[in-house]
Design an enzyme around this catalytic site. Structure first.
Site, PDB file in Angstrom:
ATOM      1  CE  LYS A 230      -6.118   2.166  -0.397  1.00  0.00           C
ATOM      2  NZ  LYS A 230      -6.149   2.019   0.983  1.00  0.00           N
TER       3      LYS A 230
ATOM      4  CE  LYS B  35      -3.568   2.551   2.726  1.00  0.00           C
ATOM      5  NZ  LYS B  35      -4.154   2.278   3.443  1.00  0.00           N
TER       6      LYS B  35
HETATM    7  C1  PBG Z   1      -7.225   3.276   5.698  1.00  0.00           C
HETATM    8  C2  PBG Z   1      -7.466   3.338   4.231  1.00  0.00           C
HETATM    9  C3  PBG Z   1      -6.814   4.200   3.267  1.00  0.00           C
HETATM   10  C4  PBG Z   1      -7.716   3.743   2.335  1.00  0.00           C
HETATM   11  C5  PBG Z   1      -8.111   2.195   2.021  1.00  0.00           C
HETATM   12  N1  PBG Z   1      -8.183   2.043   3.598  1.00  0.00           N
HETATM   13  C6  PBG Z   1      -7.033   5.273   3.483  1.00  0.00           C
HETATM   14  C7  PBG Z   1      -5.324   5.964   4.027  1.00  0.00           C
HETATM   15  O1  PBG Z   1      -4.633   5.210   3.769  1.00  0.00           O
HETATM   16  O2  PBG Z   1      -5.610   6.988   4.156  1.00  0.00           O
HETATM   17  C8  PBG Z   1      -7.623   4.642   0.771  1.00  0.00           C
HETATM   18  C9  PBG Z   1      -8.645   3.749  -0.089  1.00  0.00           C
HETATM   19  C10 PBG Z   1      -9.573   5.196  -1.291  1.00  0.00           C
HETATM   20  O3  PBG Z   1      -8.913   5.712  -1.472  1.00  0.00           O
HETATM   21  O4  PBG Z   1     -10.409   4.386  -1.995  1.00  0.00           O
HETATM   22  N2  PBG Z   1      -6.006   3.198   5.976  1.00  0.00           N
END
Ligand code: PBG
Length: 328
Positions: A252, A199
């Site tokens: 992601k 991520k």
């Molecule tokens: C939480 C999380 C995030 C997303 C999914 N889980 C945001 C972040 O890490 O700030 C992003 C999903 C999206 O942008 O659609 N940790």
């Protein structure tokens, strides 16, 4: 040396039926997971301004909105809880309450749609006052190992409520192992862990942070999320999560990282999911609203690219509009 005039690739494209015959199909609905945002209350549906077409819903409304989406054949949903301010604390403890938002949503949704695969996001950013994904230590850093304990409790509470799969997204080192151990100790040996393994610290999460009310009050997430500029770390993140016991890996966001999806696929036999994130969703809508492109065509083309990169599962807000976007 060109083999023209013998080779003429336009022969394959002359008619629509020829083009169809030589096309890879778009991914079927069973490969999609729709992320949904759950709020307290009854009869509530609050549109998310930065994500047209998506809203935050109380559980009763979510059940209504889910019916046609489930009927379209999508594989699963991913539940995010958006708690009220009074439920936010320094360590995010409301995230593991037996009767918390997510836990109640899982129970009701599984009861109504037993075959729908219910994934839950396991993170703390919506539940902490400071908006970071874990507990903050005395130096102002996110305390990795203290956060692991909380994440493990959250995962177990989701499993107790009946989730099929938990999806840890906090990017703490060791989170998959901590969750796997706790699930096993509590008798949940059949719960899948879909790790948000690679991520990135991305600028494409903005609309989500509006939706989930999870923006950090200060600083950013660069000390725990993976830098987009370091390919080796990005791959190691996923490999380590496989060793810790993840069942499904994830990259992601999706569109900026198709190369990473392919590279991880070459190194694992686990299914690889990808999350076509909020910023990627909203930028296509914004572009079509300004007349720069046809929405459906852009959605189809970008989703085909995600699929072609090797993603086995696609977490996407377009899942709620599967028929409109992907069926001919
Ligand atoms: C939480 C999380 C995030 C997303 C999914 N889980 C945001 C972040 O890490 O700030 C992003 C999903 C999206 O942008 O659609 N940790």
């Amino acid at each position: 040396m060109s083999s023209f005039p013998c080779t003429r690739l336009r022969r394959y494209r002359r008619t629509e039926s020829l083009r169809q015959m030589f096309s890879e199909p778009l991914p079927p609905p069973s490969k999609f997971i729709w992320p949904i945002f759950i709020i307290e209350g009854k009869g509530k549906e609050i549109k998310i301004d930065s994500m047209p077409g998506q809203s935050r819903m109380s559980i009763d409304i979510a059940l209504k909105r889910l019916k046609p989406v489930v009927e379209s054949g999508i594989g699963g949903i991913m539940i995010f809880g958006v708690p009220e301010d009074k439920c936010k604390s320094p360590d995010g403890r409301h995230a593991y309450m037996k009767n918390g938002l997510v836990q109640n949503a899982v129970r009701k949704i599984k009861k109504t749609f037993p075959d729908l695969i219910v994934f839950t996001d396991v993170c703390l950013c919506s539940y902490t006052k400071h908006g970071h994904c874990g507990t903050i230590d005395s130096n102002g850093d996110v305390d990795n190992d203290a956060t692991l304990e909380t994440l493990a409790k959250v995962a177990v509470s989701h499993a107790e409520a009946g989730a099929d799969a938990v999806a840890p997204s906090a990017m703490m080192d060791g989170q998959v192992l901590a969750i796997r151990d706790s699930l096993s100790e509590n008798g949940f040996k059949n719960i899948l862990i879909m790790s948000y393994s690679t991520k990135f610290a991305s600028s494409f999460y903005g609309p989500f942070r509006d939706a989930a009310d999870s923006k950090p009050m200060s600083g950013d997430r660069k000390s725990y999320q993976s830098p987009f500029s370091d390919l080796k770390q990005a791959i190691r993140e996923s490999i380590e999560d496989e060793k810790e016991g993840a069942d499904i890996l994830m990259v992601k966001p999706a569109l900026c990282y198709l190369d990473i999806i392919s590279k991880i696929k070459e190194r694992t036999l686990l299914p690889v999911a990808t999350y076509n994130v909020s910023g990627e969703y909203s930028m296509l809508i914004a572009s079509s609203e300004r007349g720069f492109g046809d929405l459906k065509a852009m959605v189809r083309e970008s989703t085909a690219a995600i699929h072609r990169s090797g993603a086995d599962i696609i977490i996407s807000y377009w899942a709620s509009r599967y028929k409109e976007m992907f069926e001919l």
